[in-house]
Motif scaffolding. Structure first.
Motif, PDB file in Angstrom:
ATOM      1  N   ASP A   1       0.453  -0.506  -0.015  1.00 46.10           N
ATOM      2  CA  ASP A   1       0.116  -0.315   0.130  1.00 46.10           C
ATOM      3  C   ASP A   1       0.571   1.431  -0.033  1.00 46.10           C
ATOM      4  OD1 ASP A   1      -2.775   1.608   0.897  1.00 46.10           O
ATOM      5  OD2 ASP A   1      -1.204   2.093   2.184  1.00 46.10           O
ATOM      6  N   PRO A   2       0.289   2.003  -1.093  1.00 45.76           N
ATOM      7  CA  PRO A   2       1.189   4.068  -1.100  1.00 45.76           C
ATOM      8  C   PRO A   2       1.634   4.286  -0.090  1.00 45.76           C
ATOM      9  CG  PRO A   2      -0.286   3.399  -2.713  1.00 45.76           C
ATOM     10  CD  PRO A   2      -0.319   1.875  -2.147  1.00 45.76           C
ATOM     11  N   HIS A   3       0.850   4.528   1.134  1.00 46.31           N
ATOM     12  CA  HIS A   3       0.582   5.055   2.236  1.00 46.31           C
ATOM     13  C   HIS A   3       1.970   4.102   3.519  1.00 46.31           C
ATOM     14  CE1 HIS A   3       0.079   7.785   6.002  1.00 46.31           C
ATOM     15  NE2 HIS A   3      -0.658   6.256   6.279  1.00 46.31           N
TER      16      HIS A   3
ATOM     17  N   TYR B   1       1.298   4.180  -7.501  1.00 39.78           N
ATOM     18  CA  TYR B   1       1.190   5.613  -8.321  1.00 39.78           C
ATOM     19  C   TYR B   1       0.908   5.867  -9.814  1.00 39.78           C
ATOM     20  CZ  TYR B   1       1.814   7.353  -4.249  1.00 39.78           C
ATOM     21  OH  TYR B   1       1.860   8.139  -2.775  1.00 39.78           O
ATOM     22  N   ARG B   2       1.326   5.146 -10.788  1.00 37.82           N
ATOM     23  CA  ARG B   2       1.961   5.203 -12.382  1.00 37.82           C
ATOM     24  C   ARG B   2      -0.032   4.817 -12.548  1.00 37.82           C
ATOM     25  NH1 ARG B   2       5.710   6.146 -15.823  1.00 37.82           N
ATOM     26  NH2 ARG B   2       8.121   6.272 -14.917  1.00 37.82           N
TER      27      ARG B   2
ATOM     28  N   LEU C   1       6.085  11.423  -9.375  1.00 41.64           N
ATOM     29  CA  LEU C   1       7.970  11.968  -9.954  1.00 41.64           C
ATOM     30  C   LEU C   1       8.104  11.899  -8.708  1.00 41.64           C
ATOM     31  CD1 LEU C   1       9.046  13.670 -11.495  1.00 41.64           C
ATOM     32  CD2 LEU C   1       7.389  15.414 -11.086  1.00 41.64           C
ATOM     33  N   ALA C   2       7.726  12.362  -7.450  1.00 44.11           N
ATOM     34  CA  ALA C   2       7.732  12.788  -5.892  1.00 44.11           C
ATOM     35  C   ALA C   2       8.234  11.413  -5.691  1.00 44.11           C
ATOM     36  CB  ALA C   2       6.730  12.759  -4.884  1.00 44.11           C
ATOM     37  N   ALA C   3       8.054  10.485  -5.994  1.00 47.04           N
ATOM     38  CA  ALA C   3       8.855   9.009  -4.916  1.00 47.04           C
ATOM     39  C   ALA C   3      10.462   9.058  -6.464  1.00 47.04           C
ATOM     40  CB  ALA C   3       7.707   8.143  -5.460  1.00 47.04           C
ATOM     41  N   ALA C   4      10.310   9.674  -7.268  1.00 50.41           N
ATOM     42  CA  ALA C   4      11.223   8.661  -8.724  1.00 50.41           C
ATOM     43  C   ALA C   4      12.203   9.998  -7.360  1.00 50.41           C
ATOM     44  CB  ALA C   4      11.320   9.331 -10.062  1.00 50.41           C
ATOM     45  N   VAL C   5      12.076  11.549  -7.130  1.00 50.04           N
ATOM     46  CA  VAL C   5      13.100  12.230  -7.155  1.00 50.04           C
ATOM     47  C   VAL C   5      13.327  11.632  -5.933  1.00 50.04           C
ATOM     48  CG1 VAL C   5      13.010  14.437  -6.730  1.00 50.04           C
ATOM     49  CG2 VAL C   5      12.312  14.518  -8.725  1.00 50.04           C
ATOM     50  N   ARG C   6      12.950  11.330  -5.519  1.00 47.39           N
ATOM     51  CA  ARG C   6      13.116  10.534  -4.270  1.00 47.39           C
ATOM     52  C   ARG C   6      13.843   9.513  -4.252  1.00 47.39           C
ATOM     53  NH1 ARG C   6       9.202   9.122   1.414  1.00 47.39           N
ATOM     54  NH2 ARG C   6      10.829   9.190   2.589  1.00 47.39           N
ATOM     55  N   ARG C   7      14.176   8.722  -5.063  1.00 48.84           N
ATOM     56  CA  ARG C   7      14.641   7.784  -4.891  1.00 48.84           C
ATOM     57  C   ARG C   7      15.910   8.178  -5.621  1.00 48.84           C
ATOM     58  NH1 ARG C   7      14.312   2.392  -7.807  1.00 48.84           N
ATOM     59  NH2 ARG C   7      12.520   2.706  -8.254  1.00 48.84           N
TER      60      ARG C   7
ATOM     61  N   ASP D   1      10.289   1.038  -6.337  1.00 49.17           N
ATOM     62  CA  ASP D   1       9.567   0.273  -7.643  1.00 49.17           C
ATOM     63  C   ASP D   1       8.115   0.309  -7.151  1.00 49.17           C
ATOM     64  OD1 ASP D   1      12.366   0.172  -8.477  1.00 49.17           O
ATOM     65  OD2 ASP D   1      12.315  -1.592  -7.952  1.00 49.17           O
ATOM     66  N   ARG D   2       7.956  -0.180  -5.590  1.00 45.89           N
ATOM     67  CA  ARG D   2       6.228  -0.828  -5.680  1.00 45.89           C
ATOM     68  C   ARG D   2       5.752   1.099  -5.477  1.00 45.89           C
ATOM     69  NH1 ARG D   2       7.274  -4.850  -0.850  1.00 45.89           N
ATOM     70  NH2 ARG D   2       7.275  -6.521  -2.045  1.00 45.89           N
ATOM     71  N   LEU D   3       5.774   1.756  -5.153  1.00 44.03           N
ATOM     72  CA  LEU D   3       5.126   3.076  -4.761  1.00 44.03           C
ATOM     73  C   LEU D   3       5.447   3.859  -6.242  1.00 44.03           C
ATOM     74  CD1 LEU D   3       4.099   4.811  -2.879  1.00 44.03           C
ATOM     75  CD2 LEU D   3       6.586   5.945  -2.841  1.00 44.03           C
TER      76      LEU D   3
END
Length: 415
Positions: free
Chosen positions: A292-294, A317-318, A327-333, A311-313
């Motif tokens: 779950d994203p949260h 979202y995608r 995008l926020a998840a990718a930037v954080r990664r 990857d999961r997050l």
């Protein structure tokens, strides 16, 4: 007037609103009996001189000294001037773009007094105050050669790694408490550096002389990193000067420091360091981590270096078409686990989310890393030298990191 136990030395070039906020935070949190303040105006083009001449005495009375360079001389020369005029037994070097959310002096002095082998102590630096604060500086680590990085940068300020005091070779001079006599005896900051790397040089000299440094978890300062104008104008020249002065004075310590907290050192194809949880912990996260994203976000707060979590997050979202969150998840990664694939994902998601600034930044990072990878022989020679140093020093963790690098990049680089 009695001799103060400590002198805040604050160099300033412009940015008067930040400087005034810094001064006001000192006045709000540090009792008069604990300090004096020396502000060095490095020929600022704004109202710093007139503003400080009015605000300083109003806040600190006779405990405030205002100095001014008639020409812009840079951070190192300004700090040295302030240190020479200081009356305190201890110095607290402090950037003008910092704010004290509480009094850091007692904790820094206690750490310094508690270990005579320490040359300097710093507080934790964060980007902001409050529950969402992120680490900017918890000490400087040396992954190999003279490459220096901020340890655990962008980790949550409440993460377990912030609760431990560790011995270091280098800490930043953005907030550094040390003995005034020791600072002057070792020549202060080398004025050949222009607004960068002078603190690494000072720490390298003192570490080579047998001293150490630490960051106390009992004090925090908020720092608007890189707010000073022209901060990176002389980066290449500073780097060359550092290599000419400090080669051989520091030893690689990032792999060992990370291992103490349960992390293993890894290297990107272009030899930037990053961390992963050590084997068993990573396997446990992959096997039991949430979908779950949260819940994933909550887990990433506890473990920011979990690849499968990102990857999961991002996939979740995608699937929902939530492009800004993806995008926020990718930037954080990319901040914790840099790779060209991560930058390509940001570029794709930024275009979907309509975020041109993020797209431009990802494009720049891709171009920069592609240029670095276009010089494979230089990277190979750097890696070979680091691997040989690791073998000679018996640093098994660092040796493993470079062996893994050669294995992961076998088509391009061969040991």
């Amino acid at each position: 007037m009695h001799t103060p136990p400590l002198t805040f030395v604050i160099p300033a070039y412009g940015q008067w609103p930040r400087t005034s906020a810094c001064l006001e935070s000192i006045a709000a949190h540090v009792p008069p009996s604990q300090c004096e303040v020396v502000l060095v105006d490095d020929c600022s083009p704004d109202e710093t001189q007139s503003g400080a001449a009015a605000l300083g005495p109003a806040l600190f009375g006779e405990r405030f000294t205002l100095l001014r360079n008639e020409t812009n001389r840079g951070f190192a020369a300004s700090v040295n001037l302030g240190a020479a005029q200081a009356r305190g037994l201890r110095l607290f070097l402090l950037n003008n773009d910092t704010v004290l959310p509480a009094n850091p002096v007692p904790a820094c002095l206690a750490a310094l007094d508690g270990d005579p082998s320490l040359a300097g102590v710093g507080p934790i630096l964060t980007y902001s105050d409050g529950p969402d604060a992120r680490i900017q500086h918890l000490g400087v680590a040396v992954p190999y050669a003279l490459k220096c990085v901020h340890l655990y940068a962008l980790f949550p300020a409440g993460h377990s790694v912030t609760r431990r005091q560790r011995r270091l070779q280098v800490i930043t001079a953005a907030a550094l408490c040390m003995d005034r006599g020791l600072f002057l005896e070792h020549g202060g900051l080398h004025a050949g550096f222009v607004n960068g790397m002078e603190d690494i040089d000072l720490c390298a000299r003192l570490s080579h002389a047998g001293y150490g440094f630490t960051v106390t978890p009992k004090a925090t300062v908020v720092h608007a990193e890189h707010a000073s104008p022209g901060r990176f104008n002389r980066e290449a020249a500073n780097d060359a000067l550092l290599h000419s002065r400090a080669a051989g004075l520091l030893h690689p310590d990032m792999a060992a420091l990370a291992a103490e907290d349960g992390y293993a050192l890894h290297l990107t194809a272009w030899l930037d360091p990053y961390l992963l949880p050590e084997g068993a912990r990573l396997a446990e996260l992959d096997a039991t981590g949430p979908d779950d994203p949260h819940a994933i976000l909550e887990t990433l707060e506890q473990e920011p270096c979990w690849p499968l979590g990102y990857d999961r997050l991002e996939a979740a979202y995608r699937k929902r078409g939530e492009w800004s969150r993806a995008l926020a998840a990718a930037v954080r990664r990319s901040a914790f686990l840099p790779s060209q694939d991560a930058y390509r994902a940001i570029l794709d998601l930024a275009s979907r989310a309509g975020d041109t600034a993020r797209a431009d930044d990802a494009s720049r990072r891709l171009a920069d890393t592609t240029r670095m990878l276009a010089r494979p022989e230089g990277l190979r020679q750097t890696a070979l030298a680091a691997l040989e140093q690791a073998r000679e020093s018996g640093d098994a963790r660092l040796s493993t990191a470079f062996k893994q690098w050669f294995a992961a990049n076998a088509r391009t680089f061969r040991p």
